[in-house]
Write a protein that holds these residues in place. Structure first.
Motif, short mmCIF file in Angstrom:
data_model
loop_
_atom_site.label_atom_id
_atom_site.label_comp_id
_atom_site.label_asym_id
_atom_site.label_seq_id
_atom_site.Cartn_x
_atom_site.Cartn_y
_atom_site.Cartn_z
N HIS A 67 -49.87 -20.05 -40.18
CA HIS A 67 -50.07 -18.87 -41.04
C HIS A 67 -48.85 -18.59 -41.92
CE1 HIS A 67 -53.42 -18.39 -38.33
NE2 HIS A 67 -53.91 -17.44 -39.12
N PRO A 68 -49.13 -18.23 -43.18
CA PRO A 68 -48.02 -17.90 -44.07
C PRO A 68 -47.50 -16.49 -43.76
CG PRO A 68 -50.09 -17.46 -45.17
CD PRO A 68 -50.44 -18.04 -43.83
N ASP A 69 -46.22 -16.26 -44.05
CA ASP A 69 -45.67 -14.90 -43.89
C ASP A 69 -46.41 -13.94 -44.80
OD1 ASP A 69 -43.77 -15.62 -42.08
OD2 ASP A 69 -42.13 -15.76 -43.55
N LEU A 70 -46.45 -12.69 -44.40
CA LEU A 70 -46.96 -11.64 -45.28
C LEU A 70 -45.89 -11.36 -46.32
CD1 LEU A 70 -48.49 -9.33 -42.55
CD2 LEU A 70 -49.77 -10.56 -44.32
N SER A 84 -55.91 -16.40 -48.00
CA SER A 84 -54.70 -15.60 -47.74
C SER A 84 -54.32 -14.76 -48.95
CB SER A 84 -53.51 -16.51 -47.43
OG SER A 84 -53.56 -16.92 -46.10
N GLU A 87 -56.55 -11.76 -49.05
CA GLU A 87 -56.27 -10.83 -47.94
C GLU A 87 -54.96 -10.09 -48.17
OE1 GLU A 87 -58.54 -13.89 -44.90
OE2 GLU A 87 -56.35 -13.83 -44.94
N GLN A 88 -53.95 -10.84 -48.58
CA GLN A 88 -52.63 -10.19 -48.77
C GLN A 88 -52.68 -9.21 -49.94
OE1 GLN A 88 -49.00 -12.17 -48.09
NE2 GLN A 88 -49.85 -13.74 -46.77
N PHE A 119 -45.15 -13.56 -37.64
CA PHE A 119 -45.97 -12.37 -37.35
C PHE A 119 -47.31 -12.52 -38.04
CE2 PHE A 119 -47.29 -8.08 -38.87
CZ PHE A 119 -47.54 -7.50 -37.63
N VAL A 120 -48.40 -12.42 -37.25
CA VAL A 120 -49.74 -12.55 -37.83
C VAL A 120 -50.54 -11.27 -37.53
CG1 VAL A 120 -51.93 -13.82 -37.76
CG2 VAL A 120 -49.77 -15.07 -37.64
N ILE A 121 -51.16 -10.76 -38.56
CA ILE A 121 -52.01 -9.58 -38.42
C ILE A 121 -53.15 -9.71 -39.42
CG2 ILE A 121 -50.70 -8.19 -40.12
CD1 ILE A 121 -51.12 -5.77 -38.16
N CYS A 122 -54.31 -9.16 -39.08
CA CYS A 122 -55.44 -9.22 -40.00
C CYS A 122 -55.17 -8.24 -41.14
CB CYS A 122 -56.73 -8.88 -39.25
SG CYS A 122 -58.16 -8.89 -40.33
N ALA A 123 -54.75 -8.77 -42.27
CA ALA A 123 -54.34 -7.93 -43.40
C ALA A 123 -55.47 -7.03 -43.88
CB ALA A 123 -53.82 -8.81 -44.53
N ARG A 124 -56.68 -7.59 -43.89
CA ARG A 124 -57.83 -6.81 -44.40
C ARG A 124 -58.13 -5.57 -43.56
NH1 ARG A 124 -61.12 -11.59 -46.67
NH2 ARG A 124 -60.93 -11.07 -48.86
N ILE A 157 -59.22 -12.28 -38.34
CA ILE A 157 -59.18 -12.90 -39.68
C ILE A 157 -60.36 -13.87 -39.79
CG2 ILE A 157 -57.87 -14.43 -41.22
CD1 ILE A 157 -55.28 -13.33 -39.85
N ARG A 161 -63.49 -13.95 -42.43
CA ARG A 161 -63.68 -15.13 -43.29
C ARG A 161 -65.07 -15.73 -43.10
NH1 ARG A 161 -57.83 -18.41 -43.43
NH2 ARG A 161 -56.64 -16.67 -44.32
C1 2AL Z 1 -52.07 -13.30 -42.99
C2 2AL Z 1 -52.77 -13.83 -44.10
O1 2AL Z 1 -52.34 -14.69 -44.87
N1 2AL Z 1 -53.96 -13.19 -44.15
C3 2AL Z 1 -54.02 -12.30 -43.12
O2 2AL Z 1 -54.97 -11.55 -42.88
N2 2AL Z 1 -52.84 -12.39 -42.44
N3 2AL Z 1 -50.82 -13.72 -42.66
C4 2AL Z 1 -50.10 -13.17 -41.63
N4 2AL Z 1 -48.89 -13.68 -41.43
O3 2AL Z 1 -50.56 -12.25 -40.94
#
Ligand code: 2AL
Length: 174
Positions: A67-70, A84, A87-88, A119-124, A157, A161
């Protein structure tokens, strides 16, 4: 597209269409291909979930590392996947002011330093403020608990999707 359309896809089409429901992990759609036919989209999603759960912690953390950084380098250089990128943008990551960018950058680095994955989180399902708050809060977790927590976000996420792909063609069917 409905579930019977999904079941009728060739392996190549299936991976082409669903290969990024878990970011940069087409191996997951390649793996669940053998579970067809799916009785519903929910069952397909459950198969993805089960596959992820069957991986050792190192495999799950590998998924997180895809996963890419926010608001990170990929966003700035325009090299995010289309999913991504959308979402971002929805979470306002492309309209942060310079102070917010540097705060998020520092927190992302501290998180990566502590856990060894981004750090991963569902941006939406979040906005700028909620993302910052969660990042600070989750920095205090233990590694195994945090790894599990982050995988829950990967599944959220993935859920959105999948829905996007399948619902996107619904109007044609109405
Ligand atoms: C992301 C992303 O690219 N889309 C999303 O919902 N979360 N990345 C992240 N690091 O949380």
């Amino acid at each position: 597209m409905d579930i019977s359309d999904v079941n009728a896809l060739s392996y190549e089409e299936f991976v082409e269409i669903f290969g990024n429901v878990v970011e940069k992990c087409p191996i997951i759609s390649a793996a669940i291909w053998t579970q067809r036919p799916f009785s519903s989209l929910a069952e397909m999603e459950a198969q993805i979930s089960e596959f992820i759960d069957s991986l050792p912690q190192s495999g799950q953390e590998g998924i997180l590392r895809c996963h890419p950084d926010l608001a990170g380098r990929d966003l700035r250089s325009g090299t995010l996947t289309r999913d991504s990128q959308e979402e971002q943008s929805e979470a306002g990551m492309n309209t942060l002011d310079p102070l917010e960018v540097s705060r998020l950058g520092r927190l992302n680095s501290a998180y990566k330093e502590r856990f060894g994955f981004p750090f991963v989180i569902c941006a939406r399902m979040n906005n700028k403020a909620a993302i910052m708050r969660e990042l600070v809060e989750r920095l205090g977790n233990e590694r195994t608990a945090e790894s599990k927590r982050a995988i829950e976000e990967v599944k959220k996420i993935c859920h959105l999707r999948l829905g996007n792909i399948v619902l996107s063609e619904l109007p044609n069917k109405l």
